[in-house]
Motif scaffolding. Sequence first.
Motif, PDB file in Angstrom:
ATOM      1  N   LEU A 256     -27.820 -92.450 -46.079  1.00 49.22           N
ATOM      2  CA  LEU A 256     -27.992 -93.544 -44.869  1.00 49.22           C
ATOM      3  C   LEU A 256     -28.077 -94.919 -45.481  1.00 49.22           C
ATOM      4  O   LEU A 256     -27.408 -95.785 -44.770  1.00 49.22           O
ATOM      5  N   ALA A 257     -28.669 -95.157 -46.546  1.00 46.36           N
ATOM      6  CA  ALA A 257     -28.713 -96.530 -47.031  1.00 46.36           C
ATOM      7  C   ALA A 257     -27.328 -97.173 -47.499  1.00 46.36           C
ATOM      8  O   ALA A 257     -26.937 -98.128 -47.426  1.00 46.36           O
ATOM      9  N   GLN A 258     -26.405 -95.947 -47.701  1.00 50.82           N
ATOM     10  CA  GLN A 258     -24.951 -96.471 -48.300  1.00 50.82           C
ATOM     11  C   GLN A 258     -24.211 -96.896 -47.102  1.00 50.82           C
ATOM     12  O   GLN A 258     -23.537 -97.709 -47.126  1.00 50.82           O
ATOM     13  N   SER A 259     -24.461 -96.064 -46.100  1.00 51.90           N
ATOM     14  CA  SER A 259     -23.390 -96.193 -44.777  1.00 51.90           C
ATOM     15  C   SER A 259     -23.840 -97.274 -43.840  1.00 51.90           C
ATOM     16  O   SER A 259     -23.043 -97.905 -43.253  1.00 51.90           O
ATOM     17  N   ILE A 260     -25.180 -97.358 -43.791  1.00 47.69           N
ATOM     18  CA  ILE A 260     -25.448 -98.514 -42.877  1.00 47.69           C
ATOM     19  C   ILE A 260     -24.983 -99.555 -42.857  1.00 47.69           C
ATOM     20  O   ILE A 260     -24.569-100.341 -41.957  1.00 47.69           O
TER      21      ILE A 260
ATOM     22  N   GLY B 199     -24.931 -96.754 -33.669  1.00 53.49           N
ATOM     23  CA  GLY B 199     -24.406 -95.356 -32.906  1.00 53.49           C
ATOM     24  C   GLY B 199     -23.200 -95.665 -31.961  1.00 53.49           C
ATOM     25  O   GLY B 199     -22.881 -94.658 -31.288  1.00 53.49           O
ATOM     26  N   GLY B 200     -23.010 -97.068 -31.681  1.00 52.91           N
ATOM     27  CA  GLY B 200     -21.910 -96.917 -30.641  1.00 52.91           C
ATOM     28  C   GLY B 200     -20.590 -96.692 -31.053  1.00 52.91           C
ATOM     29  O   GLY B 200     -19.776 -96.517 -30.051  1.00 52.91           O
ATOM     30  N   SER B 201     -20.205 -96.711 -32.388  1.00 51.09           N
ATOM     31  CA  SER B 201     -18.822 -96.638 -32.487  1.00 51.09           C
ATOM     32  C   SER B 201     -18.154 -95.605 -33.549  1.00 51.09           C
ATOM     33  O   SER B 201     -17.523 -95.678 -34.195  1.00 51.09           O
ATOM     34  N   LEU B 202     -19.050 -94.460 -33.384  1.00 51.34           N
ATOM     35  CA  LEU B 202     -18.950 -93.482 -34.146  1.00 51.34           C
ATOM     36  C   LEU B 202     -17.661 -92.760 -34.240  1.00 51.34           C
ATOM     37  O   LEU B 202     -16.981 -92.629 -35.409  1.00 51.34           O
ATOM     38  N   LEU B 203     -16.899 -92.678 -33.001  1.00 49.51           N
ATOM     39  CA  LEU B 203     -15.458 -92.132 -33.365  1.00 49.51           C
ATOM     40  C   LEU B 203     -14.485 -93.036 -33.844  1.00 49.51           C
ATOM     41  O   LEU B 203     -13.426 -92.853 -34.650  1.00 49.51           O
ATOM     42  N   THR B 204     -14.774 -94.410 -33.664  1.00 48.23           N
ATOM     43  CA  THR B 204     -13.537 -95.435 -34.001  1.00 48.23           C
ATOM     44  C   THR B 204     -13.899 -95.352 -35.666  1.00 48.23           C
ATOM     45  O   THR B 204     -12.719 -95.284 -36.248  1.00 48.23           O
ATOM     46  N   GLU B 205     -15.164 -94.996 -36.172  1.00 51.48           N
ATOM     47  CA  GLU B 205     -15.310 -94.943 -37.581  1.00 51.48           C
ATOM     48  C   GLU B 205     -14.570 -93.718 -38.135  1.00 51.48           C
ATOM     49  O   GLU B 205     -13.793 -93.688 -39.049  1.00 51.48           O
TER      50      GLU B 205
ATOM     51  N   PRO C 295     -16.196 -96.119 -43.995  1.00 51.67           N
ATOM     52  CA  PRO C 295     -17.423 -95.320 -44.690  1.00 51.67           C
ATOM     53  C   PRO C 295     -18.592 -95.655 -44.038  1.00 51.67           C
ATOM     54  O   PRO C 295     -19.646 -95.667 -44.620  1.00 51.67           O
ATOM     55  N   GLY C 296     -18.884 -95.720 -42.660  1.00 50.01           N
ATOM     56  CA  GLY C 296     -20.140 -96.073 -42.161  1.00 50.01           C
ATOM     57  C   GLY C 296     -20.726 -94.774 -41.463  1.00 50.01           C
ATOM     58  O   GLY C 296     -20.407 -93.677 -41.870  1.00 50.01           O
ATOM     59  N   VAL C 297     -22.009 -95.113 -40.739  1.00 51.45           N
ATOM     60  CA  VAL C 297     -22.498 -94.045 -40.214  1.00 51.45           C
ATOM     61  C   VAL C 297     -21.789 -93.013 -39.415  1.00 51.45           C
ATOM     62  O   VAL C 297     -21.890 -91.625 -39.555  1.00 51.45           O
ATOM     63  N   GLY C 298     -20.814 -93.400 -38.706  1.00 51.30           N
ATOM     64  CA  GLY C 298     -19.901 -92.384 -37.789  1.00 51.30           C
ATOM     65  C   GLY C 298     -19.190 -91.447 -38.703  1.00 51.30           C
ATOM     66  O   GLY C 298     -18.965 -90.233 -38.235  1.00 51.30           O
TER      67      GLY C 298
ATOM     68  N   ILE D 176     -20.020 -90.456 -41.845  1.00 44.62           N
ATOM     69  CA  ILE D 176     -20.654 -89.504 -42.596  1.00 44.62           C
ATOM     70  C   ILE D 176     -21.208 -88.466 -41.422  1.00 44.62           C
ATOM     71  O   ILE D 176     -21.385 -87.132 -41.959  1.00 44.62           O
ATOM     72  N   LEU D 177     -21.318 -88.929 -40.257  1.00 40.21           N
ATOM     73  CA  LEU D 177     -21.920 -87.998 -39.224  1.00 40.21           C
ATOM     74  C   LEU D 177     -20.790 -87.014 -38.988  1.00 40.21           C
ATOM     75  O   LEU D 177     -20.942 -85.678 -38.800  1.00 40.21           O
ATOM     76  N   TYR D 178     -19.674 -87.437 -39.099  1.00 37.12           N
ATOM     77  CA  TYR D 178     -18.238 -86.570 -38.772  1.00 37.12           C
ATOM     78  C   TYR D 178     -18.308 -85.598 -39.878  1.00 37.12           C
ATOM     79  O   TYR D 178     -18.099 -84.337 -39.462  1.00 37.12           O
ATOM     80  N   GLN D 179     -18.497 -85.975 -41.122  1.00 37.90           N
ATOM     81  CA  GLN D 179     -18.507 -84.951 -42.103  1.00 37.90           C
ATOM     82  C   GLN D 179     -19.669 -83.962 -42.134  1.00 37.90           C
ATOM     83  O   GLN D 179     -19.667 -83.001 -42.429  1.00 37.90           O
ATOM     84  N   ALA D 180     -21.001 -84.673 -41.746  1.00 41.21           N
ATOM     85  CA  ALA D 180     -21.914 -83.764 -41.515  1.00 41.21           C
ATOM     86  C   ALA D 180     -21.907 -82.603 -40.567  1.00 41.21           C
ATOM     87  O   ALA D 180     -22.235 -81.445 -40.773  1.00 41.21           O
ATOM     88  N   VAL D 181     -21.013 -83.052 -39.437  1.00 42.47           N
ATOM     89  CA  VAL D 181     -20.820 -82.064 -38.427  1.00 42.47           C
ATOM     90  C   VAL D 181     -19.750 -80.856 -38.987  1.00 42.47           C
ATOM     91  O   VAL D 181     -20.035 -79.938 -38.604  1.00 42.47           O
TER      92      VAL D 181
END
Lengths: 288, 326
Positions: B96-100, B261-267, B273-276, B278-283
């Motif tokens: 989280l600290a890396q991507s935020i 959390g607003g541009s998850l899919l754009t990332e 390399p933002g939150v969106g 890493i969420l994609y990779q987590a999914v």
Amino acid sequence: MKANRMNHKLIKQIISIFKIKKAAFGAIVILFFILVAILAPLIAPYSPSEMVSLPVQPPSWSHLFGTNTYGQDLFSRVVWGARLSLLVGVECGIITSIFSLIIGLSAGYFGGIIDDILTTITNIFLIIPGLPLIIVIAAYIAVKGVTPIVFVISITGWAWGARVFRSQMMTLRNRDFVKAAVVLGEHPIRIIFFEIFPNMLSLVAANFFGTMLYAVLTEASLEFIGLGNVNVVTWGTILYWAQNNQALMLGAWWWFIIPGLCIALLGVSLAMVNFAIDEITNPRLKRA
Amino acid sequence: MKYLIRKIMFLLLTIWAALTINFILPRLMPGNPAEVMVAKFRGKITPQAMNALKIAFGIDVHQNIFVQYFRYIQNTMKGNFGISITYFPMPVKSMLAQSIPWTLGLVGTSTIIAFTLGTLLGIKSAWKRNNFLADMSVPIGLFLKSIPYFWLALLFLYLFSFKLSWFPLAGGSSGKFIGFKEVLDILYHSILPAFTIVVAASGGWILTMRNNMISVLSEDYITFAAAKGLKEKEIMYKYGARNAILPNMTGFAMALGFIIGGSLLTEMVFSYPGVGYILYQAVESLDYPLMQAIFLFISLAVLVANFLADVTYVLLDPRVRSGGKE
């Protein structure tokens, strides 16, 4: 007599929707997509899942929207995809509206502690960010498919409608005809659904189209990430396969532009109808 | 004061709700899918870490559910979110600290630009009816609000990066440079994603600002200001926009909360390399600890922003202060 007058009013409203150019365009596009969805087996020249041609062919007369890396005909896939894409939107629209109505109307009608509890729950759902929550829930559901998507979208999407219905209920609650019904000793459920509900039909309709728009966009997002059943044909899953087969790097623009365009077209049409209903019922906007 | 206390209570309540949703979710699902994930960790991590993981996901823990809940809250408060599967053996915290920062930089800047641009266009279009810009702003705003924005991202990526080669195809930096050149490199990588977000987000601002502005312009004091012979610009900005922007300020404060959390899919589309991303990779790898921590963080940001929005509203609009009603 009363019912007759109401029908008359409803018909008038429907006609006035078509008088607004935006809305007429929106309604025609939606009807067109519904027709395509119903007639899919007649319109689609090929099976959506069979290999019928060379892979990655640009649009041509034999394959109107080209083919993908599996040699599937994209025109057939887009036509068949209309079915589930629309179905999810409509189902979510109906289920979410029912949720919103039950919660919003009871909060607004009963007031007091019931209102406090329901409004707090509504506010919590309104503020907790939808898409991340939806993604997490969808990732937990082991059986991927269309039904879980409808479920997830519906249980997270009802709050906005509930708030709108509640405030409308609160204004109607104090009208004379409602007070009269209460004095007459009618059952609250009868008052809510037969006396008050008919007076907010346009609001319900506007909310339905708004929710359907939200559902269509969210469904596409979830499927694009691969959280739906990627083996069924919807516009979202076509985009998923395009993304996972590097359609962009292959220069296969037809593979991702066309299904996305369909979603966008449907989305804009839903928004236009929604907007037009608002405009008719809220004269302040029309003057603008 | 009463208003403020109510808002603080609501903030705490919603934070509790988000925490609890996180706790309940894995336990609600039939055949707890997190079990498979925990099995992957067996023998790879320390017994304590394993225990924390099991508590977080409710897998063969023979403790009372309330004890589990208490432990879970404790762990979360300490910032102990477990270990990521995707980036094993990195703790979720450091992911989280890396991507935020990436997300804050990209989406934060674009949100501010989108707000400014959308608001200005909204003001202009409400002021000048029967003007090309004004007539087009509503359909364009409506259009931008109702299309899938990840598709817009795909479109721009294809057009500007693949076809025209103006911008890089993926990533947040090329990692080849250091110092000042690295900054330029990062900026260069962010232009197209930022442009996408600005285009996608300004539509909503145009519409709401236009609507607010129209209702303010029908007020008597605007007519009076015009009758006094004030300059058009002065009426437009000082009398009209200044009042019309009030509801939008709350919206803007909210939007700041949605930065994470607003541009998850754009990332995701830009592999930024933002939150969106890493969420994609987590999914994709069913990395539940990472996923849940991201959800919690996004919620927290939104909840706090909403609280601040409510507070700002009190400062900006005295009516709320005295009325005490929402």
